[in-house]
Motif scaffolding. Structure first.
Motif, short mmCIF file in Angstrom:
data_model
loop_
_atom_site.label_atom_id
_atom_site.label_comp_id
_atom_site.label_asym_id
_atom_site.label_seq_id
_atom_site.Cartn_x
_atom_site.Cartn_y
_atom_site.Cartn_z
N VAL A 88 0.83 -1.33 -0.11
CA VAL A 88 0.02 -0.01 0.08
C VAL A 88 0.68 1.35 0.02
O VAL A 88 0.83 2.01 -0.92
N CYS A 89 1.75 1.46 0.94
CA CYS A 89 2.52 2.75 1.00
C CYS A 89 3.42 2.36 2.42
O CYS A 89 3.40 1.51 2.96
N VAL A 90 4.72 3.06 2.41
CA VAL A 90 5.59 3.10 3.19
C VAL A 90 5.09 3.54 4.90
O VAL A 90 4.15 4.62 4.72
N ALA A 91 5.25 2.82 5.69
CA ALA A 91 4.86 3.20 7.19
C ALA A 91 5.79 4.22 7.77
O ALA A 91 6.93 3.91 7.84
N PRO A 92 5.09 5.41 7.97
CA PRO A 92 6.14 6.36 8.75
C PRO A 92 6.55 5.85 10.22
O PRO A 92 5.41 5.42 10.87
N LEU A 93 7.64 5.62 10.74
CA LEU A 93 7.92 5.23 11.94
C LEU A 93 8.01 6.26 13.25
O LEU A 93 8.36 6.04 14.23
N THR A 94 8.39 7.48 12.55
CA THR A 94 8.38 8.65 13.60
C THR A 94 7.20 9.76 13.18
O THR A 94 6.79 9.61 12.00
#
Length: 222
Positions: A88-94
């Motif tokens: 789906v998309c990259v997950a922000p981790l911050t």
């Protein structure tokens, strides 16, 4: 290809590709066909983007920003069985504090999707894989609720510093998995004590059971 001005124009172009092999389409666009996709996993998606006139590129927007439509290819076998999960998309981790489902990348990407099923059995050479009839999908209330619940659970774990605990078993229809070219690629995250550390980038993926449900609904299979 010219960027489509209307949804109807996009669908007509997409439907005109149905039944074509990837080799035929690549030939029309003067694009080299890779022997395999081991090092070019996104090649099919990029080929379809070019054929259909997608304009978003690598920006965090739907592939057709003016139409609000995302393009996703769906690898299937000859029996219309979905073969793999869908990125789906990259997950922000911050920087996730204050982000809600309504403002999330996942919701924006999944608001309206042009699915292009492709017969992609592993033994089929890339050039011989066949483009099938595309379909346009907008999540109904139940489908969106399922995605939202998974997004919330996974995002809460990221915010609480538990990203390393997340495995594929979390999420009913969507999961969080490492998304990197190799294990040397790292990104910043926070542990449960709020201390920064380096970890593999993660991405949101739709599970095959969910995309199979979408395909079956399109094909009217119970």
């Amino acid at each position: 290809m010219l960027t489509p001005d209307t949804e109807r124009q996009l669908m007509q172009t997409a439907q005109s590709l149905s039944g074509m092999s990837l080799g035929e389409l690549a030939g029309k666009l003067d694009v080299r066909v890779p022997v395999n996709l081991n090092k070019e996993k996104g090649w099919i998606g990029l080929l379809l983007e070019r054929a259909l006139g997608a304009s978003a590129g690598s920006k965090p927007l739907p592939d057709f920003p003016e139409l609000g439509i995302e393009l996703k290819t769906l690898p299937i076998d000859r029996n219309a069985k979905v073969l793999e999960t869908t990125f789906v998309c990259v997950a922000p981790l911050t920087g996730m504090s204050g982000v809600t489902w309504q403002t999330s990348h996942v919701k924006k990407k999944m608001a309206k999707v042009l699915w292009v099923p492709i017969i992609s059995e592993r033994q089929l050479p890339v050039a011989e894989r066949i483009i099938c009839t595309p379909f346009l999908w907008q999540p109904d209330a139940e489908e969106e609720t399922l995605m939202q619940a998974d997004w919330q659970e996974l995002t809460d774990m990221i915010v609480l510093g538990e990203v390393e605990k997340i495995s594929g078993k979390y999420g009913e229809v969507m999961q969080l998995r490492p998304k990197a070219a190799n294990s040397k690629v790292k990104t910043s995250a926070f542990d449960k004590h709020g201390r920064p550390f380096q970890t593999l980038p993660r991405g949101f993926y739709l599970k095959t059971g969910f995309t199979q449900h979408l395909l079956n609904k399109h094909l009217r299979i119970d």
